[in-house]
Design a protein around this motif. Structure first.
Motif, short mmCIF file in Angstrom:
data_model
loop_
_atom_site.label_atom_id
_atom_site.label_comp_id
_atom_site.label_asym_id
_atom_site.label_seq_id
_atom_site.Cartn_x
_atom_site.Cartn_y
_atom_site.Cartn_z
N ASP A 101 -16.19 84.76 67.72
CA ASP A 101 -16.01 84.48 69.29
C ASP A 101 -16.90 83.32 69.48
OD1 ASP A 101 -18.51 85.95 68.91
OD2 ASP A 101 -18.02 87.07 70.80
N GLU A 102 -17.27 82.40 68.81
CA GLU A 102 -18.25 81.25 69.10
C GLU A 102 -17.35 80.04 68.64
OE1 GLU A 102 -20.99 83.46 68.28
OE2 GLU A 102 -21.56 83.66 70.44
N THR A 103 -16.97 79.14 69.42
CA THR A 103 -16.12 77.77 68.89
C THR A 103 -17.53 76.78 68.98
OG1 THR A 103 -14.64 78.26 70.31
CG2 THR A 103 -14.53 76.16 69.35
N SER A 104 -17.72 76.43 67.68
CA SER A 104 -18.94 75.64 67.49
C SER A 104 -18.69 74.41 66.72
CB SER A 104 -20.12 76.25 66.96
OG SER A 104 -21.24 75.32 66.76
N VAL A 105 -18.93 73.23 67.13
CA VAL A 105 -18.80 71.91 66.44
C VAL A 105 -20.22 71.22 66.23
CG1 VAL A 105 -17.62 69.68 66.00
CG2 VAL A 105 -16.46 71.58 67.17
N ALA A 106 -20.60 70.86 65.04
CA ALA A 106 -21.93 70.09 64.89
C ALA A 106 -21.92 68.88 64.04
CB ALA A 106 -22.92 70.97 64.27
N VAL A 107 -23.04 67.94 64.37
CA VAL A 107 -22.91 66.66 63.43
C VAL A 107 -24.35 66.77 62.84
CG1 VAL A 107 -23.11 63.93 63.50
CG2 VAL A 107 -21.53 65.34 65.00
N VAL A 108 -24.29 66.71 61.40
CA VAL A 108 -25.61 66.82 60.77
C VAL A 108 -25.81 65.58 59.78
CG1 VAL A 108 -26.63 68.13 58.69
CG2 VAL A 108 -25.53 69.28 60.49
N ARG A 109 -26.90 64.88 59.91
CA ARG A 109 -27.25 63.55 59.14
C ARG A 109 -28.45 63.68 58.24
NH1 ARG A 109 -26.72 58.74 62.43
NH2 ARG A 109 -24.60 58.68 61.88
N GLU A 110 -28.32 63.86 57.14
CA GLU A 110 -29.32 63.80 56.23
C GLU A 110 -30.37 65.06 56.64
OE1 GLU A 110 -28.98 61.83 53.91
OE2 GLU A 110 -27.99 60.47 54.87
N GLY A 111 -29.80 66.20 56.80
CA GLY A 111 -30.55 67.43 57.11
C GLY A 111 -30.86 67.60 58.55
N SER A 112 -30.70 66.70 59.29
CA SER A 112 -30.90 66.80 60.93
C SER A 112 -29.78 67.13 61.47
CB SER A 112 -31.29 65.36 61.35
OG SER A 112 -32.88 65.11 60.87
N ILE A 113 -29.85 68.20 62.47
CA ILE A 113 -28.63 68.38 63.16
C ILE A 113 -28.60 67.67 64.70
CG2 ILE A 113 -27.77 70.36 64.34
CD1 ILE A 113 -28.73 72.57 62.33
N LEU A 114 -27.78 66.88 64.55
CA LEU A 114 -27.92 65.56 65.66
C LEU A 114 -27.28 66.42 67.01
CD1 LEU A 114 -26.76 62.46 63.93
CD2 LEU A 114 -29.00 63.28 64.12
N GLY B 225 -23.98 74.02 63.23
CA GLY B 225 -25.20 73.17 62.51
C GLY B 225 -25.47 73.85 61.21
N MET B 226 -25.43 75.11 60.95
CA MET B 226 -25.74 75.71 59.92
C MET B 226 -24.67 75.37 58.65
SD MET B 226 -25.38 79.86 60.41
CE MET B 226 -23.96 80.76 60.62
N ILE B 227 -23.75 75.24 59.20
CA ILE B 227 -22.20 75.24 58.47
C ILE B 227 -22.49 73.68 57.73
CG2 ILE B 227 -19.82 74.97 58.05
CD1 ILE B 227 -21.06 77.77 58.81
N GLY B 228 -22.98 72.74 58.49
CA GLY B 228 -23.05 71.28 58.20
C GLY B 228 -24.24 71.22 57.30
N VAL B 229 -25.26 71.85 57.41
CA VAL B 229 -26.70 71.88 56.73
C VAL B 229 -26.20 72.32 55.31
CG1 VAL B 229 -28.67 72.71 56.33
CG2 VAL B 229 -28.19 71.95 58.67
N LEU B 230 -25.50 73.29 55.19
CA LEU B 230 -25.33 73.84 53.90
C LEU B 230 -23.90 73.09 53.28
CD1 LEU B 230 -25.50 75.97 51.57
CD2 LEU B 230 -23.75 77.06 52.98
N ALA B 231 -23.08 72.36 53.95
CA ALA B 231 -22.16 71.63 53.48
C ALA B 231 -22.96 70.30 52.83
CB ALA B 231 -21.15 71.17 54.32
N GLU B 232 -23.85 69.72 53.53
CA GLU B 232 -24.52 68.58 53.09
C GLU B 232 -25.21 68.94 51.93
OE1 GLU B 232 -26.60 64.73 55.35
OE2 GLU B 232 -27.46 66.83 55.48
N ARG B 233 -25.85 70.10 51.99
CA ARG B 233 -26.63 70.42 50.58
C ARG B 233 -25.74 70.53 49.31
NH1 ARG B 233 -31.28 68.69 50.13
NH2 ARG B 233 -32.69 69.97 48.59
#
Ligand code: KG4
Ligand code: ZN
Length: 354
Positions: free
Chosen positions: A11-24, A311-319
Motif C-alpha cells: 500500500d505504498e507507491t514509491s519511486v526513487a533515484v539511486v546513484r552510486e549507492g546514494s539515494i538521491l 530507495g532500498m529497491i534501487g540500492v539492491l538493483a545497483e548492487r
C-alpha cells in the motif's frame, strides 16, 4: 550508474533515484487513508491507488533528484512478493520505462531489498557496503517476520519465518480489537510508552522452540479473550496504556529471544533489522541492549528505510548490476509468492547487463 526504482508491492507507491549507492530521492505516497476505513489493505483499491499515484510520484522523484530520463542507466521494480494487482502496476510502469529508454530492467525481490536497507545511512542516505559483514537479518513487517543468515553480499539463507500472523499483523490486529485505526502498530508504540509492560502476562508463542519460525496468531487470540472476559476494560486510559505495553513486550520478547539465540548458533558478529516494525521504539531499545550484552554489532534500518520504499529497491538493483547479475526479461511476469529461499543461496541468476 543511475537507477530509477519502483516499489508497489502493498500500500505504498514509491519511486526513487539511486546513484552510486546514494539515494538521491525516495518519494513515498502512503495509501493508509484509502484503507483505514476497512481496517486493512484492500488489494483492488491498492492497485487503483498505485495507478493514480505512480506518475506524479515518479515525476517528483526525478525532479527531486535533478535527473532527466536520459540520465537513467537502468530501471528496477519490486517483482514480488506482494499483492498481485499492486505489483503489476509498478512492474508494468518500470518495464515500459525501460523499454522506452532502451535501458536494462531489474526485477527485485522485496525481502531481499529489506536485507540490505540497514547498510544505508545518513543524509542523503548512502549505502556503505564497504562496511558489510556477514549478519543475521531480522525482517519484521506487516506481512512477514523472518530471520535470515546473510552469509555474504547477495548470498543468504532463510532460517525461519512466520507460520501465521506476522509481528506487524499482530500489532495491527490487537489494535483493531482495541478499536484503534489501521495500521495500529505506531499507535500501540506511542500508547505503550506510558504503560506498565508487566501489568498483564500474555503468551510468547514458540519462544523456546528449537527452530527459528514465528507465530503470533495465538497472542492475538489471547488478547481477544482477555478483552471478551473484561467488559468495559477499555474505558480506562491507564489500562489501555498497560495493555499496549504488555502486548508489545510479549512481541518484542519473542523477537529478541529468537534473534539472539539464532545469532549465537550461527556465530555471526552482526545483527540487522528492517521492515515497518523496526520503527517500534521498544524493539529498537531492546535490540540495542541485547546486542550490547551479547557483544554483537547492531545495524537498524533508518526509520525512512524501515517501511516500504523504492530507495532500498534501487540500492539492491545497483548492487546486482555491480555483481553482474542478469537483467530481467522485459516481458517477465509478477511473482506474488516469490520466496526469499528461492534466491541468493548461490549466484543462480545468469549474468550480464548488455
Ligand atoms: O514494512 P511495512 O511498511 O509494510 C509491509 O511490508 O508490511 O510494515 C508495516 C507494518 C504495519 O503492520 C505497522 O503497524 C507496523 O509495520 N509498524 C509498527 C510501527 N511502525 C510501523 N509496528 C509497531 N510499532 C511501530 N512503531
Ligand atoms: Zn516490506
Amino acid at each position: 550508474m543511475t537507477i530509477l526504482a519502483f516499489e508497489t508491492s502493498c500500500d505504498e507507491t514509491s519511486v526513487a533515484v539511486v546513484r552510486e549507492g546514494s539515494i538521491l530521492s525516495n518519494v513515498v505516497s502512503s495509501q493508509v487513508e484509502v484503507h483505514a476505513e476497512y481496517g486493512g489493505v484492500v488489494p483492488e483499491l491498492a492497485a487503483r491507488a498505485h495507478l493514480r499515484n505512480l506518475l506524479p510520484v515518479a515525476r517528483q522523484a526525478m525532479a527531486q533528484a535533478g535527473v532527466l530520463p536520459r540520465d537513467i542507466s537502468a530501471v528496477a521494480a519490486t517483482q514480488g512478493p506482494g499483492l498481485p494487482g499492486a505489483l503489476m502496476m509498478g512492474l508494468q510502469a518500470a518495464q515500459a520505462t525501460a523499454y522506452l529508454l532502451r535501458r536494462p530492467f531489474v526485477g527485485i525481490n522485496h525481502h531481499e531489498a529489506h536485507l540490505y536497507s540497514p547498510w544505508t545511512k545518513g543524509h542523503p542516505p548512502r549505502a556503505d557496503f564497504a562496511a558489510f559483514q556477514p549478519n543475521l537479518a531480522l525482517i519484521v513487517s506487516g506481512g512477514h517476520t523472518m530471520l535470515v543468515h546473510v552469509r555474504a553480499e547477495l548470498k543468504h539463507e532463510l532460517l525461519g519465518s512466520t507460520l501465521d500472523d506476522a509481528a506487524g499483523e499482530c500489532f495491527d490486529k490487537v489494535g483493531k480489537l482495541m478499536g484503534l485505526p489501521y495500521p495500529a502498530g505506531p499507535q500501540i508504540d506511542r500508547l505503550a510508552e506510558t504503560g506498565n509492560a508487566n501489568a498483564y502476562s500474555f503468551p510468547r508463542p514458540l519462544i523456546f522452540e528449537p527452530h527459528d519460525d514465528f507465530s503470533f496468531s495465538g497472542l492475538k487470540t489471547a488478547v481477544r479473550y482477555f478483552l471478551r472476559d473484561r467488559p468495559g476494560f477499555l474505558d480506562d486510559k491507564q489500562r489501555i496504556f498497560d495493555l499496549c505495553a504488555s502486548v508489545q513486550e510479549a512481541i518484542v520478547d519473542v523477537l529478541i529471544t529468537k534473534t539472539m539465540r539464532a545469532a549465537k548458533r550461527i556465530a555471526v558478529r552482526c545483527v540487522t533489522a528492517s521492515g515497518g516494525v523496526t520503527c517500534n521504539r521498544a524493539l529498537r531499545r531492546s535490540l540495542a541492549a541485547a546486542c550490547k550484552q551479547n557483544n554483537l554489532e547492531l545495524r537498524l534500518a533508518e526509520a525512512s528505510l524501515c517501511t516500504d520504499n523504492a530507495g532500498m529497491i534501487g540500492v539492491l538493483a545497483e548492487r546486482k548490476i555491480f555483481f553482474n547479475f542478469a537483467s530481467t526479461d522485459l516481458n517477465s511476469d509478477i511473482l506474488p509468492a516469490w520466496r526469499l529461499a528461492d534466491i541468493g543461496i548461490e549466484f543462480k541468476q545468469t549474468l550480464r547487463i548488455s
